[in-house]
Design a protein around this motif. Structure first.
Motif, PDB file in Angstrom:
ATOM      1  N   ASP A 211       0.847  -1.212  -0.170  1.00 29.69           N
ATOM      2  CA  ASP A 211       0.018  -0.087   0.082  1.00 29.69           C
ATOM      3  C   ASP A 211       0.965   1.367  -0.145  1.00 29.69           C
ATOM      4  OD1 ASP A 211      -2.237  -1.593   0.040  1.00 29.69           O
ATOM      5  OD2 ASP A 211      -2.935  -1.072   2.012  1.00 29.69           O
ATOM      6  N   TYR A 212       2.072   1.187   0.320  1.00 26.32           N
ATOM      7  CA  TYR A 212       2.930   2.487   0.761  1.00 26.32           C
ATOM      8  C   TYR A 212       4.211   2.459  -0.012  1.00 26.32           C
ATOM      9  CZ  TYR A 212      -0.245   2.387   4.586  1.00 26.32           C
ATOM     10  OH  TYR A 212      -1.347   2.534   5.261  1.00 26.32           O
ATOM     11  N   ARG A 213       4.355   1.286  -1.106  1.00 27.23           N
ATOM     12  CA  ARG A 213       5.492   1.397  -1.725  1.00 27.23           C
ATOM     13  C   ARG A 213       5.402   2.709  -2.820  1.00 27.23           C
ATOM     14  NH1 ARG A 213       5.468  -3.525  -2.618  1.00 27.23           N
ATOM     15  NH2 ARG A 213       7.212  -4.255  -1.377  1.00 27.23           N
ATOM     16  N   ALA A 295       3.900  19.081 -11.478  1.00 23.71           N
ATOM     17  CA  ALA A 295       2.910  18.249 -11.834  1.00 23.71           C
ATOM     18  C   ALA A 295       3.316  17.724 -13.068  1.00 23.71           C
ATOM     19  CB  ALA A 295       1.592  18.970 -11.849  1.00 23.71           C
ATOM     20  N   PRO A 296       4.188  16.841 -13.201  1.00 23.05           N
ATOM     21  CA  PRO A 296       4.810  16.329 -14.291  1.00 23.05           C
ATOM     22  C   PRO A 296       3.836  15.013 -15.131  1.00 23.05           C
ATOM     23  CG  PRO A 296       6.103  15.230 -12.681  1.00 23.05           C
ATOM     24  CD  PRO A 296       5.067  16.341 -11.858  1.00 23.05           C
ATOM     25  N   GLU A 297       3.070  14.431 -14.211  1.00 21.95           N
ATOM     26  CA  GLU A 297       2.231  13.522 -14.834  1.00 21.95           C
ATOM     27  C   GLU A 297       1.025  13.919 -15.279  1.00 21.95           C
ATOM     28  OE1 GLU A 297       2.614  10.209 -15.085  1.00 21.95           O
ATOM     29  OE2 GLU A 297       4.368  10.101 -14.069  1.00 21.95           O
ATOM     30  N   LEU A 298       0.436  15.159 -14.675  1.00 24.74           N
ATOM     31  CA  LEU A 298      -0.868  15.687 -15.238  1.00 24.74           C
ATOM     32  C   LEU A 298      -0.270  16.537 -16.551  1.00 24.74           C
ATOM     33  CD1 LEU A 298      -3.648  16.006 -14.698  1.00 24.74           C
ATOM     34  CD2 LEU A 298      -3.306  18.158 -13.379  1.00 24.74           C
ATOM     35  N   ALA A 299       0.808  17.141 -16.294  1.00 30.37           N
ATOM     36  CA  ALA A 299       1.161  17.495 -17.758  1.00 30.37           C
ATOM     37  C   ALA A 299       1.467  16.835 -18.775  1.00 30.37           C
ATOM     38  CB  ALA A 299       2.794  18.536 -17.226  1.00 30.37           C
ATOM     39  N   ARG A 300       1.890  15.473 -18.705  1.00 30.70           N
ATOM     40  CA  ARG A 300       1.823  14.589 -19.762  1.00 30.70           C
ATOM     41  C   ARG A 300       0.632  14.211 -20.132  1.00 30.70           C
ATOM     42  NH1 ARG A 300       6.886  12.781 -17.446  1.00 30.70           N
ATOM     43  NH2 ARG A 300       6.007  11.744 -15.641  1.00 30.70           N
ATOM     44  N   ALA A 301      -0.484  13.975 -19.408  1.00 32.72           N
ATOM     45  CA  ALA A 301      -1.870  13.633 -19.685  1.00 32.72           C
ATOM     46  C   ALA A 301      -2.363  14.899 -20.660  1.00 32.72           C
ATOM     47  CB  ALA A 301      -2.742  13.492 -18.452  1.00 32.72           C
ATOM     48  N   VAL A 302      -2.342  16.210 -20.133  1.00 29.88           N
ATOM     49  CA  VAL A 302      -2.733  17.167 -20.931  1.00 29.88           C
ATOM     50  C   VAL A 302      -2.109  17.378 -22.170  1.00 29.88           C
ATOM     51  CG1 VAL A 302      -2.840  19.813 -20.990  1.00 29.88           C
ATOM     52  CG2 VAL A 302      -3.296  18.501 -18.788  1.00 29.88           C
ATOM     53  N   ARG A 303      -0.868  17.223 -22.395  1.00 29.11           N
ATOM     54  CA  ARG A 303      -0.151  17.286 -23.638  1.00 29.11           C
ATOM     55  C   ARG A 303      -0.679  16.085 -24.391  1.00 29.11           C
ATOM     56  NH1 ARG A 303       4.543  18.886 -20.347  1.00 29.11           N
ATOM     57  NH2 ARG A 303       5.198  16.874 -20.590  1.00 29.11           N
ATOM     58  N   THR A 320      -2.744   2.524  -4.609  1.00 22.08           N
ATOM     59  CA  THR A 320      -2.986   1.109  -5.461  1.00 22.08           C
ATOM     60  C   THR A 320      -1.935   1.011  -6.438  1.00 22.08           C
ATOM     61  OG1 THR A 320      -3.898   2.527  -7.531  1.00 22.08           O
ATOM     62  CG2 THR A 320      -5.485   1.853  -5.907  1.00 22.08           C
ATOM     63  N   GLY A 321      -1.853   0.216  -7.367  1.00 24.31           N
ATOM     64  CA  GLY A 321      -0.749  -0.240  -8.004  1.00 24.31           C
ATOM     65  C   GLY A 321      -0.303   0.739  -9.216  1.00 24.31           C
ATOM     66  N   ASP A 322      -1.144   1.937  -9.420  1.00 26.49           N
ATOM     67  CA  ASP A 322      -1.251   3.024 -10.515  1.00 26.49           C
ATOM     68  C   ASP A 322      -0.240   4.162  -9.893  1.00 26.49           C
ATOM     69  OD1 ASP A 322      -1.016   4.488 -12.551  1.00 26.49           O
ATOM     70  OD2 ASP A 322      -3.099   3.894 -12.951  1.00 26.49           O
ATOM     71  N   PRO A 323       0.685   4.384  -9.809  1.00 21.89           N
ATOM     72  CA  PRO A 323       1.397   5.678  -9.163  1.00 21.89           C
ATOM     73  C   PRO A 323       0.977   6.853 -10.163  1.00 21.89           C
ATOM     74  CG  PRO A 323       3.163   4.234  -9.990  1.00 21.89           C
ATOM     75  CD  PRO A 323       1.871   3.501 -10.129  1.00 21.89           C
ATOM     76  N   ALA A 324       0.934   6.538 -11.309  1.00 26.11           N
ATOM     77  CA  ALA A 324       0.878   7.800 -12.462  1.00 26.11           C
ATOM     78  C   ALA A 324      -0.664   8.404 -11.987  1.00 26.11           C
ATOM     79  CB  ALA A 324       0.884   7.513 -13.719  1.00 26.11           C
ATOM     80  N   LYS A 325      -1.501   7.561 -11.662  1.00 26.51           N
ATOM     81  CA  LYS A 325      -2.906   7.921 -11.733  1.00 26.51           C
ATOM     82  C   LYS A 325      -2.988   8.902 -10.359  1.00 26.51           C
ATOM     83  CE  LYS A 325      -7.608   6.346 -10.546  1.00 26.51           C
ATOM     84  NZ  LYS A 325      -8.514   5.007 -10.533  1.00 26.51           N
ATOM     85  N   LEU A 326      -2.353   8.118  -9.053  1.00 26.75           N
ATOM     86  CA  LEU A 326      -2.168   8.800  -7.835  1.00 26.75           C
ATOM     87  C   LEU A 326      -1.506   9.951  -7.979  1.00 26.75           C
ATOM     88  CD1 LEU A 326      -2.741   8.369  -4.849  1.00 26.75           C
ATOM     89  CD2 LEU A 326      -0.519   7.544  -4.604  1.00 26.75           C
ATOM     90  N   ALA A 327      -0.466  10.095  -8.758  1.00 31.00           N
ATOM     91  CA  ALA A 327       0.396  11.435  -8.892  1.00 31.00           C
ATOM     92  C   ALA A 327      -0.581  12.513  -9.430  1.00 31.00           C
ATOM     93  CB  ALA A 327       1.673  11.407  -9.678  1.00 31.00           C
TER      94      ALA A 327
END
Length: 394
Positions: A211-213, A295-303, A320-327
């Motif tokens: 849960d915390y990795r 906010a690098p992950e959200l920036a990638r999604a927007v681009r 969860t197992g999706d660190p990008a979604k969490l970010a």
């Protein structure tokens, strides 16, 4: 006369049954519970008075060695049940303790103790461990080392004093930074726990390590955040924390310290995008980081043409197992708070946070605070935020 005869008969019957049932007198279990409570009271007194000899007279000294560096203002057990065994007993107890200078009320945890008994009938403790399904305490994982800062107390196991002093320096910077933004209506001090490993962190939180990795730190507190929790602890994942740069380490501790400061105004009414976004907003305040850098992950999604359509939901913040979604959830919440501070001002952001939490329940909290503090509606606020995200990250 008939009444007297019945009374004498009842007394005689009780005398006959006493060896078997007690007739209302103390049972074996009652006697054991009293004896166990007595030895635990002696043990607590010895610990608080730093009397290792007296502590050893009550049983195992292992816990004393692990606990002696912990600055305690209170330590007491309340026995809730005793099961006698052939050689001793198993006791369930509620342990209440208070860290001197930091806890406004005792922290209560459930413990299970194993006790032996001498031929003369004296109880002594052979083991003291977390109750089933209860999280560990730091001393369960090893000898506690304590380092005091100007505004912090850092407690660690398996860590050098030098390493813990590094955490104290960061925490000492975080506390005044948070007070400068949020205000002084909180304790203005923080307790940081640094276990040896990620597994140790998970043990303290009573959850699987998976849960915390990748999570550098979390802040404990009463679930639901009523503000009545006796203490918050910033619990560090030393493995994830170690790979951060100096700025990242500072941002993490400032973020977690913000949670400690805002606890009284963080309630079931507070959406996670606001509580986590606000903590990140203070964490990044005055660091010079641009929106794209923070906010690098959200920036990638927007681009990539995947700008968010709605503010992050509470479920988006699940470990969860999706660190990008969490970010992306954290980054979206941060940008929402950053937008409020930029458009309405920092004072309005603070007032908005308090107004949402002080509503007490989720239903109606956000629309009411948006209207009363920011003069807008949920739909208009979301549309403004979506445009802000695209402007900042596109």
């Amino acid at each position: 006369m008939a009444g007297r005869r019945r009374t004498r008969g009842a007394i005689a019957l009780c005398l006959l049954l006493t060896p078997l049932a007690g007739c209302g007198g103390p049972t074996t279990a009652d006697t054991a519970r009293t004896g166990v409570q007595h030895v635990l009271d002696q043990r607590s007194t010895a610990l608080l008075h730093h009397d290792e000899t007296a502590y050893g007279a009550t049983g195992s000294r292992a816990e004393y060695a692990r606990l002696r560096a912990l600055p305690l203002a209170a330590w007491a057990y309340r026995v809730t049940g005793v099961r006698t065994t052939g050689s001793g007993a198993i006791a369930d107890a509620e342990l209440s303790y208070r860290v001197a200078g930091y806890d406004k009320a005792p922290v209560s945890v459930h413990r299970t103790l194993t006790l032996g008994r001498t031929p003369h009938g004296r109880w002594y403790v052979t083991a003291d461990r977390p109750a089933e399904k209860a999280g560990k305490q730091l001393w369960d994982e090893g000898t506690v080392t304590a380092v005091r800062g100007a505004h912090s107390l850092v407690l660690g196991t398996g860590q050098s004093a030098g390493t813990l002093r590094g955490y104290a320096r960061l925490a000492d910077h975080a506390v005044p930074a948070v007070s400068g933004a949020w205000g002084a209506d909180w304790a203005r001090r923080v307790v940081v726990l640094v276990p040896r490993t990620l597994q140790g962190m998970a043990g303290l939180l009573g959850s699987p390590a998976s849960d915390y990795r990748g999570i550098a730190a979390v802040t404990t507190g009463e679930v639901g955040g009523s503000g009545k929790a006796p203490a918050d602890r910033v619990v560090v994942n030393p493995e994830a924390y170690a790979v951060l740069g100096d700025l990242g380490k500072q941002v993490v501790l400032t973020h977690e310290t913000t949670h400690v400061a805002t606890r009284a105004h963080t309630t079931p009414a507070t959406p996670l995008w606001l509580s986590e976004g606000y903590a990140d907003w203070i964490g990044y305040l005055d660091t010079g980081r641009t929106a794209a850098e923070a906010a690098p992950e959200l920036a990638r999604a927007v681009r990539a043409g995947h700008a968010p359509a709605a503010l992050p939901a509470d479920g988006d913040f699940a470990f969860t197992g999706d660190p990008a979604k969490l970010a992306r959830a954290y980054e979206g919440g941060w940008l929402a708070c950053r937008m409020i501070a930029a458009h309405w001002g920092r004072a309005r952001l603070d007032a908005f946070y308090r107004a949402v939490g002080d509503h007490g329940e989720r239903a109606g909290a956000l629309p009411q605070a948006l209207k009363q503090v920011l003069g807008t509606t949920p739909a208009a606020f979301t549309a403004r935020w979506r445009q802000y995200v695209r402007d900042q990250l596109g």
